[in-house]
Every structure is written in C-alpha cells, then in structure tokens.
Design a protein around this motif. Structure first.
Motif, PDB file in Angstrom:
ATOM      1  N   VAL A  83       0.854  -1.206   0.000  1.00 62.01           N
ATOM      2  CA  VAL A  83       0.000   0.000   0.000  1.00 62.01           C
ATOM      3  C   VAL A  83       0.888   1.254   0.000  1.00 62.01           C
ATOM      4  N   ALA A  84       1.919   1.236   0.876  1.00 63.98           N
ATOM      5  CA  ALA A  84       2.831   2.388   0.958  1.00 63.98           C
ATOM      6  C   ALA A  84       3.503   2.625  -0.399  1.00 63.98           C
ATOM      7  N   HIS A  85       3.905   1.535  -1.049  1.00 68.70           N
ATOM      8  CA  HIS A  85       4.530   1.613  -2.368  1.00 68.70           C
ATOM      9  C   HIS A  85       3.564   2.241  -3.378  1.00 68.70           C
ATOM     10  N   ASN A  86       2.327   1.763  -3.358  1.00 71.89           N
ATOM     11  CA  ASN A  86       1.312   2.296  -4.289  1.00 71.89           C
ATOM     12  C   ASN A  86       1.107   3.800  -4.093  1.00 71.89           C
TER      13      ASN A  86
ATOM     14  N   MET B  65      -3.723  -4.881  -4.930  1.00 74.62           N
ATOM     15  CA  MET B  65      -2.698  -5.892  -4.616  1.00 74.62           C
ATOM     16  C   MET B  65      -2.437  -6.787  -5.822  1.00 74.62           C
ATOM     17  N   GLU B  66      -3.012  -6.447  -6.987  1.00 75.90           N
ATOM     18  CA  GLU B  66      -2.950  -7.323  -8.145  1.00 75.90           C
ATOM     19  C   GLU B  66      -1.555  -7.403  -8.761  1.00 75.90           C
ATOM     20  N   GLU B  67      -0.865  -6.278  -8.786  1.00 77.43           N
ATOM     21  CA  GLU B  67       0.452  -6.253  -9.440  1.00 77.43           C
ATOM     22  C   GLU B  67       1.423  -7.220  -8.773  1.00 77.43           C
ATOM     23  N   ASP B  68       2.416  -7.635  -9.560  1.00 78.63           N
ATOM     24  CA  ASP B  68       3.434  -8.529  -9.006  1.00 78.63           C
ATOM     25  C   ASP B  68       4.151  -7.864  -7.850  1.00 78.63           C
ATOM     26  N   LEU B  69       4.267  -8.580  -6.786  1.00 82.59           N
ATOM     27  CA  LEU B  69       5.010  -8.066  -5.652  1.00 82.59           C
ATOM     28  C   LEU B  69       6.473  -8.452  -5.830  1.00 82.59           C
ATOM     29  N   GLU B  70       7.314  -7.676  -5.272  1.00 78.64           N
ATOM     30  CA  GLU B  70       8.739  -7.944  -5.431  1.00 78.64           C
ATOM     31  C   GLU B  70       9.131  -9.292  -4.823  1.00 78.64           C
ATOM     32  N   LEU B  71       8.533  -9.610  -3.710  1.00 81.95           N
ATOM     33  CA  LEU B  71       8.825 -10.907  -3.071  1.00 81.95           C
ATOM     34  C   LEU B  71       7.613 -11.799  -3.266  1.00 81.95           C
ATOM     35  N   ASP B  72       7.856 -13.023  -3.638  1.00 85.29           N
ATOM     36  CA  ASP B  72       6.692 -13.893  -3.753  1.00 85.29           C
ATOM     37  C   ASP B  72       6.293 -14.382  -2.360  1.00 85.29           C
ATOM     38  N   ASP B  73       5.066 -14.862  -2.285  1.00 82.84           N
ATOM     39  CA  ASP B  73       4.518 -15.255  -0.976  1.00 82.84           C
ATOM     40  C   ASP B  73       5.444 -16.206  -0.230  1.00 82.84           C
TER      41      ASP B  73
END
Lengths: 167, 451
Positions: free
Chosen positions: A136-139, A150-158
């Motif tokens: 959220v902070a990044h967005n 939260m749809e976009e690829d996150l830098e770290l996978d789960d």
C-alpha cells in the motif's frame, strides 16, 4: 517557547476510552474477550510510545477504540494475546500512516488491515506489515490510482516472504 | 488586580513579541502571576479543543493523528490567529481583560474574521501599489510586485498556517520590520511600499532611472531601495540650495554641501537636516501624515550616512550624479584646430591688443574649436580681469563645454587652488555670478555632453 499544550494529562483520554471499551466488552463477551482498566492503561501508554516513535500526535481517544472495536471479532485474536495484538496493530497503524504520507484515512487503513489480517494473513501481523501494508505504501508513493490494489506482481513472492517471516 | 495590571502595563508591553504575540502574552501574564493556575488550565483545555477541531478540518475528519510538524504548524497558526484578535484590542489592559473573560473559541473566531478582512485589505493595498508602481527596470522590484506578492495571496493558508509568509518578497524597503509574520508582515510591507511609491511619484520617472543608472550600471540587478536613493539625492539637492523637484546633483553642488556641513557640531548638523526635511515637505507639498513620518524616519538614517560620507570625503558615492541613457547624451565633436604657426600668430596678435573688445573680436573671427579657445586661455595672452568679459560672450552650450572640460580634467573636489589654472579659477568665479536657473541649465547640459 513553552508549549502550553504539552502539559495536558492523559487521564481524560483514558477515561474516555474506558467508557467506550466497556461497550465493546459487552459486545465481545460472546468471544470471551475482555479488556480491563489496567489493560486500557497499558494500551494508552503503548500508543503514546508508538506516537512518539513515529513522530505523530493525536488528540482525544484517537484510533484505539476503533482498532479494538474492529479487531475484537477477529478469529485470530484470543484473550491471552488480546492486549499484545492490539498494541502491535496500533504500532504498525501509526507507522503506515507515515509511510502512506497521510493520504489514507484512519477508517480505510484500519478496514484494510482487518481484512488482510483475517483473510490473506490469517492473523500473521508480520505478513500484514511486510507484504500488504508495504505494498500500500509503495502504491501511494508511486501515485497508483488505487492504493489498495494488490494485483500487481510483488517484489517478493509469498513463499519467500513467508520463509523470511518464519526465520 | 485591576490597578496592578495598569501599573505593570508598560513593563509588560516591552516583553511582548509581535510575531508570537499570544504565546508571549501568556508567558508574561503567567510569570507575573496575572493569570492564575486555574485560568492557565482553562486556556490550555480550550486550546486543546480548538486544536482538535482544527486538525479535524485539516484531515477532513479522516485521521485522528497527524505528524508532529503538522500539529506544530497548526498550533502556531491558532496562536497567531488568537494573537490577531488580542492585538486588535484597544490596549494591553483590554487584551488581558479579554483573555481572562472571553472563551478562546470566540477569540479564535474573531481572529479568523480579522484575517479575512486583513487579507482583503492587503489585496486592495497590492492593487494600489501596482497603480502607483515605478517605471523601473529593477528586477527585484518588478518580481516582487508581479510575482512575489501574488504568490503570497495564492499560497497563504489562513486556516492552517496563518503565521507563515509564503511568496517571494525580495525587494528591500528603506525601513522594514523583521518582527512581523503572516498577514501582518504583508500588510506592513505593502503599506510601506505604497508610501515609497507615493514619494517617488513626485519625481520624473526618467530622472529616477538615470539616478539608478548613476548608482550602478547594474542597478537593475541589485537589491537596492529606490525610494532611499531618490530621497537621498533630493535631500542633497535641498542642501545644495536648489529649488524644484529635480534629482540632478553635480560635483560643484557636492562641494558646496561639504563646505556647508563640514565641521558642524552634531547639534548644528541635525538642525540643518531638520530644516532640510521641512523644506522637502514644503517643496513637494507633502501633507500625507503617514508619508511624512516615513520620510522623517528615513531622513534619520540618511543623516547618519551624510555625516559619515562627509567625514570620509566620499559624498559623490552618496549624492549620485545622474547618468542619462546614451541616446540622450550629446556627442560633442570639436572644430578644426589651427596650424601651430598660425595659432602662435593669433596669440601674439591677442597679446598685443590693448582692449578686451579687440581680443574678443579676434577670438570670434579666428578660433573655430574649443581646444584652441582653451589653448588661448592658457597662452598668457589674456589678463585675469579680462576673462569675465570673454566668458560673457559665450552661450550656455559653450559654457557647458568649458564646465565639462574642467570637470573631466580637474577634480572639482580638489581644494588645492594652486593646481588650478588661472582661467579655471576665473571661470568658477564667473559661474557663481550667474543666476541659479541658468546655472542649473548649464549643469544639465554639461551632464549630457560627451566629449
């Protein structure tokens, strides 16, 4: 220049929160959750530390009763860690108020935290902090139209993140 | 209690800050036991309530907490706004009574009304300043009027940051106050700038531009106060005994001023300046009391400067010679000079003349250049008492040329008469016999000539 407001006592705040907490206690008795006056004092003191650490100031009861009220029906909160969980949530709430540049209102942020905590994070506060709130902070910082996207690829996978949290 | 407040009023007033009026008033009243603990507590609680409410407006009730710097800014803004309301009371005693009796929310609301009205008044003041603006190329002046002040109105946040002074105010005033902030600062700045504009309007805009050019060829780029320069030069003109509203001043006049003021006692010097100030008001027919007060205060500063420059013999740096644009200058091209042998014949012929009338006739007939005329003056063929008659046949332009020649060749500030040639001494004596109006005319022409 002396700050004439800094002398104001916390006692008024504690009294105000206690009134509201007694109402919440009535509602949460069915989940066997209850906060005592001493618990409230601990939470208020912890909140004061969290505010100091994040360089923020709050007037009145603030978000404590909102957080207690919102999270009290979570299936991942139990009487034995009730105060501890509330304290952690209060702490990361103020931290991410700063990180989201004050662009997200209290209710929206608390609502998002509760939804993630109960569902995606299954009560894991570290996951909530490092994955979802960080996103959220990044967005917000990158001016995305929907900060809660939260749809976009996150830098770290789960998997990576969960491993990191477990360590 | 009432009497003790009145007795202490003067002592208390000196401890109050104009910028942080409300905070300083609270501190002073509390430390002097004029406000009791109970009253202070009431004030604290009321301030908390106002702050709470204002932060609610700030976050649109979407956040119960804010960053410390935001809270500090809003708190300062509330203090400032309440301070405006208290400053608006007729006197300190009334301000203290109001603080003790009234709810702070009422004072805050009253302060917000004052802010609105002051902002409106400042916009009007800005329009007046624009209406009376100087035609100048000075960038700081132009930029402050056209960009800096409008930016203040655009960015001024009366609700959450009333104590701040956004915008870009670069142009320096003759006398400015550093102890004000927010709308108070802008109100004070614009009021003073308007007075400065009004004063400068008594003078020819082209002369003001020439004055600035005389001050520095880069005057457009400098942070200088135009009003001070104009007032200083005009004070110089008055001290030189000139009439009218011209700002022109030359070396001869500076020398005269020095001779008049040098070695005067401090008291006599100040009397002289006081008289000069009265003459300024009289000659310009100034009746605006605010303008008179402002000029009076600036003259106070200029007086010290004049004293300093007289002591250092640097009046030319204070009373500036106007520099007209090149297009206005007259380029003088001298006539053809005589052959050396012919020139010698002419000077012999003049020397042999028994009457000055005959000498004048030869000069008229045979000389066609200023250079030759001056060489004749310096050829020991004219007696001291004959110069006056020769000068008297010259027109204003020729006299101006001689004056220009002397001022370019010889320092008029130089008191050493021995280094001066005979004809130059006689010229000065002759010049002083001319009427004031003609002298001024000749000085003006001389300033415009480029040899």
């Amino acid at each position: 220049m002396k700050d004439f407001l800094s002398d104001a006592s916390n006692s008024v705040v504690v009294r105000q929160i206690l009134d509201e907490v007694s109402e919440i206690n009535k509602r949460t008795s069915e989940y066997n959750l209850k906060l005592s006056e001493k618990d409230v004092q601990v939470i208020v003191e912890h909140k004061a530390t969290a505010l100091r650490n994040t360089g923020r100031v709050e007037f009145g009861a603030g978000v404590i009763t909102k957080i207690i009220s919102e999270f009290s029906d979570s299936p991942y909160i139990f009487q034995q860690d009730y105060v501890e969980k509330i304290n952690e949530l209060v702490e990361i709430f103020y931290y991410y108020k700063n990180e989201t540049l004050d662009q997200i209102g209290d209710d929206a942020l608390i609502g998002f935290m509760k939804n993630c905590f109960d569902n995606a994070c299954q009560g894991n506060i570290e996951l909530l902090r490092h994955k979802y709130l960080e996103k959220v902070a990044h967005n917000v910082k990158f001016d995305k139209p929907d900060p809660f996207d939260m749809e976009e690829d996150l830098e770290l996978d789960d998997k990576e993140l969960e491993d990191e949290v477990e360590e | 209690m009432g009497n003790s407040i009145i007795n202490k009023e003067d002592a208390l007033r000196g401890k109050l800050s104009n910028e942080h009026y409300f905070q300083s008033l609270l501190e002073v009243l509390y430390s002097n036991h004029i406000l009791s603990n109970d009253e202070m507590q009431r004030i604290q609680l009321q301030l908390m309530s106002i702050l709470n409410e204002t932060i609610g407006y700030y976050t649109k009730d979407e956040s119960s907490s804010v960053r410390e710097e935001t809270a500090a800014q809003i708190t300062s803004s509330i203090y400032y706004t309440i301070g405006l309301s208290l400053k608006n009371q007729p006197d300190l005693k009334e301000a203290i009574n109001t603080l003790q009796k009234e709810d702070l929310k009422y004072l805050f609301a009253q302060g917000e009304e004052i802010l609105k009205s002051k902002t409106h008044e400042c916009r009007m003041l800005h329009e007046n300043v624009l209406r009376t603006r100087l035609k100048t190329g000075n960038l700081a002046y132009i930029d402050t009027l056209d960009y800096g002040i409008p930016l203040f109105f655009k960015q001024y946040d009366a609700r959450f940051a009333s104590q701040e002074t956004p915008g870009s105010i670069d142009y320096p005033l003759a006398i400015s106050r550093e102890d004000l902030a927010g709308i108070d600062y802008i109100e004070d700045y614009l009021s003073r700038l308007l007075l400065e504009n009004k004063f400068c309007a008594y003078f020819d805009g082209k002369e003001i531009e020439s004055l600035l050019r005389g001050y520095s060829k880069d005057s457009d780029l400098l942070l200088i106060n135009i009003f001070s320069l104009v007032l200083t030069n005009f004070a110089g003109c008055i001290l030189a005994g000139k009439v009218g509203n011209s700002l022109e001043i030359n070396q001869e006049e500076r020398k005269y001023i020095k001779s008049q003021l040098d070695n005067l006692s401090q008291e006599a010097f100040e009397d002289m300046m006081k008289t000069a100030k009265e003459k300024i008001f009289h000659q310009l027919d100034i009746e605006d009391k605010d303008l008179m007060r402002y000029v009076d205060r600036t003259i106070g500063i200029i007086t010290k400067e004049i004293r300093r420059h007289i002591e250092r013999d640097t009046l030319k740096n204070l009373f500036i010679t106007l520099k007209w644009p090149d297009s206005k200058r007259v380029k003088f091209e001298d006539g053809e000079s005589l052959e050396d042998s012919f020139f010698r014949d002419i000077t012999d012929e003049i020397r042999d003349c028994s009457s000055v009338e005959d000498k004048i006739e030869i000069i008229k007939q045979e000389l066609h250049s200023m250079r030759d005329l001056i060489d004749v003056f310096e050829a020991d063929c004219i007696f001291a008492d004959e110069f006056e008659d020769i000068f008297s046949i010259l027109g204003d332009f020729e006299i101006s040329l001689l004056m220009k020649y002397i001022s370019d060749e010889v320092s008029w500030d130089n008191d050493d008469a021995d280094s001066e040639k005979e004809w130059q001494t006689e010229f000065r004596i002759y010049f002083d016999t001319l009427g004031e109006e003609r002298r001024n005319q000749i000085i003006r022409i001389s300033d415009e000539i480029e040899l």
